[in-house]
Write a protein that holds these residues in place. Structure first.
Motif, PDB file in Angstrom:
ATOM      1  N   GLY A 154       0.808  -1.198   0.000  1.00  0.00           N
ATOM      2  CA  GLY A 154       0.000   0.000   0.000  1.00  0.00           C
ATOM      3  C   GLY A 154       0.854   1.265   0.000  1.00  0.00           C
ATOM      4  N   THR A 155       0.354   2.309  -0.671  1.00  0.00           N
ATOM      5  CA  THR A 155       1.018   3.597  -0.689  1.00  0.00           C
ATOM      6  C   THR A 155       0.435   4.441   0.423  1.00  0.00           C
ATOM      7  N   PHE A 156       1.237   4.735   1.442  1.00  0.00           N
ATOM      8  CA  PHE A 156       0.726   5.443   2.603  1.00  0.00           C
ATOM      9  C   PHE A 156       1.723   6.527   2.992  1.00  0.00           C
ATOM     10  N   ASP A 157       1.259   7.770   3.063  1.00  0.00           N
ATOM     11  CA  ASP A 157       2.127   8.882   3.423  1.00  0.00           C
ATOM     12  C   ASP A 157       1.435   9.727   4.478  1.00  0.00           C
ATOM     13  N   SER A 158       1.991  10.904   4.755  1.00  0.00           N
ATOM     14  CA  SER A 158       1.420  11.759   5.789  1.00  0.00           C
ATOM     15  C   SER A 158       0.007  12.210   5.445  1.00  0.00           C
ATOM     16  N   THR A 159      -0.265  12.416   4.158  1.00  0.00           N
ATOM     17  CA  THR A 159      -1.622  12.792   3.752  1.00  0.00           C
ATOM     18  C   THR A 159      -2.593  11.653   4.012  1.00  0.00           C
ATOM     19  N   SER A 160      -2.184  10.420   3.698  1.00  0.00           N
ATOM     20  CA  SER A 160      -3.043   9.264   3.968  1.00  0.00           C
ATOM     21  C   SER A 160      -3.308   9.126   5.465  1.00  0.00           C
ATOM     22  N   SER A 161      -2.309   9.428   6.277  1.00  0.00           N
ATOM     23  CA  SER A 161      -2.481   9.361   7.725  1.00  0.00           C
ATOM     24  C   SER A 161      -3.527  10.360   8.196  1.00  0.00           C
ATOM     25  N   LYS A 162      -3.557  11.543   7.564  1.00  0.00           N
ATOM     26  CA  LYS A 162      -4.580  12.537   7.915  1.00  0.00           C
ATOM     27  C   LYS A 162      -5.976  12.040   7.550  1.00  0.00           C
ATOM     28  N   TRP A 163      -6.077  11.328   6.418  1.00  0.00           N
ATOM     29  CA  TRP A 163      -7.373  10.762   6.040  1.00  0.00           C
ATOM     30  C   TRP A 163      -7.793   9.681   7.033  1.00  0.00           C
ATOM     31  N   ALA A 164      -6.845   8.891   7.514  1.00  0.00           N
ATOM     32  CA  ALA A 164      -7.161   7.868   8.510  1.00  0.00           C
ATOM     33  C   ALA A 164      -7.681   8.517   9.792  1.00  0.00           C
ATOM     34  N   ASP A 165      -7.034   9.593  10.225  1.00  0.00           N
ATOM     35  CA  ASP A 165      -7.494  10.309  11.417  1.00  0.00           C
ATOM     36  C   ASP A 165      -8.896  10.864  11.219  1.00  0.00           C
ATOM     37  N   TRP A 166      -9.141  11.452  10.046  1.00  0.00           N
ATOM     38  CA  TRP A 166     -10.473  12.020   9.769  1.00  0.00           C
ATOM     39  C   TRP A 166     -11.542  10.930   9.792  1.00  0.00           C
ATOM     40  N   PHE A 167     -11.253   9.791   9.179  1.00  0.00           N
ATOM     41  CA  PHE A 167     -12.211   8.687   9.152  1.00  0.00           C
ATOM     42  C   PHE A 167     -12.517   8.217  10.568  1.00  0.00           C
ATOM     43  N   ALA A 168     -11.472   8.003  11.364  1.00  0.00           N
ATOM     44  CA  ALA A 168     -11.671   7.482  12.714  1.00  0.00           C
ATOM     45  C   ALA A 168     -12.351   8.508  13.622  1.00  0.00           C
ATOM     46  N   ASP A 169     -12.033   9.780  13.460  1.00  0.00           N
ATOM     47  CA  ASP A 169     -12.626  10.818  14.304  1.00  0.00           C
ATOM     48  C   ASP A 169     -14.127  10.944  14.104  1.00  0.00           C
ATOM     49  N   ASN A 170     -14.584  10.695  12.882  1.00  0.00           N
ATOM     50  CA  ASN A 170     -15.986  10.981  12.559  1.00  0.00           C
ATOM     51  C   ASN A 170     -16.872   9.760  12.366  1.00  0.00           C
ATOM     52  N   PHE A 171     -16.277   8.586  12.090  1.00  0.00           N
ATOM     53  CA  PHE A 171     -17.120   7.459  11.680  1.00  0.00           C
ATOM     54  C   PHE A 171     -16.758   6.144  12.377  1.00  0.00           C
ATOM     55  N   VAL A 172     -16.142   6.218  13.543  1.00  0.00           N
ATOM     56  CA  VAL A 172     -15.852   5.006  14.312  1.00  0.00           C
ATOM     57  C   VAL A 172     -16.676   4.986  15.585  1.00  0.00           C
ATOM     58  N   VAL A 173     -16.454   5.939  16.475  1.00  0.00           N
ATOM     59  CA  VAL A 173     -17.249   6.006  17.708  1.00  0.00           C
ATOM     60  C   VAL A 173     -18.605   6.640  17.433  1.00  0.00           C
ATOM     61  N   ASN A 174     -18.599   7.730  16.673  1.00  0.00           N
ATOM     62  CA  ASN A 174     -19.854   8.388  16.261  1.00  0.00           C
ATOM     63  C   ASN A 174     -20.131   8.038  14.801  1.00  0.00           C
ATOM     64  N   GLN A 175     -21.413   7.979  14.463  1.00  0.00           N
ATOM     65  CA  GLN A 175     -21.830   7.645  13.093  1.00  0.00           C
ATOM     66  C   GLN A 175     -21.147   6.365  12.615  1.00  0.00           C
ATOM     67  N   SER A 176     -20.981   5.430  13.535  1.00  0.00           N
ATOM     68  CA  SER A 176     -20.175   4.240  13.254  1.00  0.00           C
ATOM     69  C   SER A 176     -20.781   3.342  12.188  1.00  0.00           C
ATOM     70  N   GLN A 177     -22.084   3.382  12.016  1.00  0.00           N
ATOM     71  CA  GLN A 177     -22.696   2.546  10.984  1.00  0.00           C
ATOM     72  C   GLN A 177     -22.200   2.928   9.596  1.00  0.00           C
ATOM     73  N   TYR A 178     -21.942   4.225   9.396  1.00  0.00           N
ATOM     74  CA  TYR A 178     -21.432   4.668   8.094  1.00  0.00           C
ATOM     75  C   TYR A 178     -19.980   4.233   7.914  1.00  0.00           C
ATOM     76  N   GLY A 179     -19.208   4.293   9.008  1.00  0.00           N
ATOM     77  CA  GLY A 179     -17.825   3.824   8.920  1.00  0.00           C
ATOM     78  C   GLY A 179     -17.752   2.333   8.663  1.00  0.00           C
ATOM     79  N   LEU A 180     -18.609   1.565   9.347  1.00  0.00           N
ATOM     80  CA  LEU A 180     -18.630   0.113   9.133  1.00  0.00           C
ATOM     81  C   LEU A 180     -19.049  -0.226   7.710  1.00  0.00           C
ATOM     82  N   ALA A 181     -20.015   0.523   7.191  1.00  0.00           N
ATOM     83  CA  ALA A 181     -20.456   0.280   5.817  1.00  0.00           C
ATOM     84  C   ALA A 181     -19.333   0.546   4.823  1.00  0.00           C
TER      85      ALA A 181
END
Length: 505
Positions: free
Chosen positions: A342-369
């Motif tokens: 996989g190609t993973f850099d600092s920008t990808s890490s920011k996307w991972a943080d954004w995904f986890a911040d918004n769609f894991v604990v809260n709105q988790s059904q959308y993250g799971l989907a």
């Protein structure tokens, strides 16, 4: 990208930022009000009507036609001066916006084949008392160090040096060759954007075809006919703007340049405010231009944070996935078996943080989907990010979503890349009896899962003296969880409820 739905190549935008862009303006720039000037062919037709001769044939080169008229002692140059120098003709908004692409007057790089002086007049309006250098043919700057406004074919007020007839073109491009030398170095040094220029003149076509195919610079053209095969033949990358059949003023072109010029002069706080306003809406409520703006600035690391801060709804999750921003967060089945995948850099890490911040604990059904859509194969960095959010959150996900996330994490776990300690922390701090009974059993089963490892041990030297060092490889059996993690989990969750859990354990 972000200009009225026009997909501008990133290298072109970067060229402007890096002071490596030249705008090459043709007659189309001076056609809109209040300039209202004719193109080269229409200019020749008007001169022909005034002279009482037949207008040039459809395929007849205009410079050839004007040369024939001049050879018959018809004062073509005075006619051109009078028509294009009409006092009611003034710079239009496109002149100003093209100048506005450049932040400072000393960074202006505009080359034009037009004879009118509207760029000079517009520069006075745009930059005030700050002077923009102006060059008239044949006294041109060095092509590899071009700055200011360059009237490649001369300008009104000096009719003697106008490149107007076939004789003039022959002198400028072939006999004396000063125009050819200038353009050759220009094209080899800078990225060039053609605006309002059709590439119909034969000499420019030959010049374009004669340039080296492999070069670090590129030539682009804003056009409403991007599929015309001539662009490919000339090695010019066509960038299409929208235009309806009745749009004689090419408003799409003007809109492109206007929006681009506006963005150039926006500061960091201006972009932040604009992103906040746009991201408060759903993607479906934005115009194509607004979506292109969000797309462009989301790709830029300094402004990606604006998106991460303000795009918190499921609709933006869908949009980001559709644009491919989330692709580095997930692996294919083949990639999942590779240690360095996989190609993973600092920008990808920011996307991972954004995904986890918004769609894991809260709105988790959308993250799971979204995870299910990507076959539950997580990049190790996303795995760690999700596990950390589940552990660090003040509250657990709603309903059975914690169990679902645990199932995802255990399925996607990679012993060589993921931090298994997060699993123990979740078990010790987040699981509550009896609500999380089955989740806790899954986690404990994972922690006690054995795996084999090979360890190299150095033995004392052989007494015979023939081998100074001996190596022995031993097989060891370890568990995914550390001993203290399993002991602590047992004491906190299982031992107090052993009467109910014994059979399952």
């Amino acid at each position: 990208m972000w200009i009225s739905g026009t997909d501008l190549p990133e290298e072109l935008v970067s060229a402007l930022i890096d002071d490596k862009l030249v705008v090459f303006a043709g007659a189309g720039v001076s056609m809109n009000p209040p300039s209202n000037l004719p193109g080269f062919r229409n200019l020749a037709c008007q001169i022909a009507r005034e002279a009482g001769v037949a207008e040039p044939a459809e395929n007849e080169p205009i410079d050839w036609f004007l040369g024939k008229m001049e050879s018959k002692d018809f004062n073509v140059r005075d006619r051109v001066q009078r028509i294009l120098g009409a006092p009611e003709s003034r710079p239009n908004q496109l002149h100003k916006d093209l100048l506005g692409l450049f932040r400072e007057p000393e960074s202006v790089r505009i080359v034009t084949t037009n004879f009118d002086t509207h760029f000079t007049a517009a520069a006075d309006e745009v930059y005030g008392e700050m002077t923009v250098p102006v060059y008239d043919a044949p006294a041109l700057p060095l092509g590899h160090n071009c700055r200011g406004i360059v009237y490649l074919h001369g300008r009104l007020g000096d009719s003697e040096h106008l490149v107007l007839t076939d004789r003039d073109f022959s002198s400028a491009y072939l006999v004396e060759g000063w125009a050819t030398r200038f353009l050759k170095r220009l094209f080899q040094t800078y990225h060039v954007l053609f605006v309002g220029y059709s590439h119909e003149d034969v000499i420019m076509q030959y010049l374009a075809r004669g340039l080296p195919a492999e070069t670090e610079t590129r030539r682009y053209a804003l056009t409403d006919k991007a599929h015309d095969s001539k662009w490919t033949h000339l090695d010019v990358r066509a960038i299409e703007y929208s235009r309806s059949a009745d749009d004689i003023e090419h408003s799409g072109l003007c809109s492109c340049i206007s929006v681009w010029a506006e963005r150039v002069h926006m500061g960091f706080l201006d972009h932040q405010a604009k992103m906040r306003r746009l991201l408060a809406k759903k993607p479906t409520d934005l115009t194509l231009e607004e979506l292109d703006y969000v797309d462009f600035y989301t790709k830029e690391p300094p402004t990606l944070g604006f998106f991460a801060q303000h795009a918190t709804t499921p609709e933006w999750l869908t949009w980001a996935n559709h644009k491919g921003f989330l692709d580095p967060l997930f692996l294919s089945r083949n990639e999942s078996s590779s240690k360095h995948s996989g190609t993973f850099d600092s920008t990808s890490s920011k996307w991972a943080d954004w995904f986890a911040d918004n769609f894991v604990v809260n709105q988790s059904q959308y993250g799971l989907a979204m995870v299910q859509q990507h076959d539950c194969v997580l990049h190790p960095v996303l795995w760690d990010t999700i596990a950390h959010r589940l552990f660090a959150a003040d509250e657990s996900p709603e309903n059975d979503d914690l169990a679902a996330w645990i199932a995802v994490l255990l399925r996607a776990f990679r012993h060589d890349a993921c931090a298994s300690s997060f699993v123990a922390y979740i078990l010790m701090d987040k699981c509550r009896y009896p609500r999380d009974k089955h989740t806790a059993l899954l986690l404990f089963d994972f922690m006690t899962r054995p795996y084999a490892t090979l360890e190299k041990t150095f033995l004392p030297a052989d007494t015979s003296g023939t081998d100074s060092r001996r190596v022995e490889v031993r097989v060891s059996c370890l568990a995914e969880g550390a001993e203290w993690e399993m002991t602590e989990s047992w004491a906190k969750f299982f031992k107090p409820n052993l009467s109910d859990l014994a059979a399952d354990i």
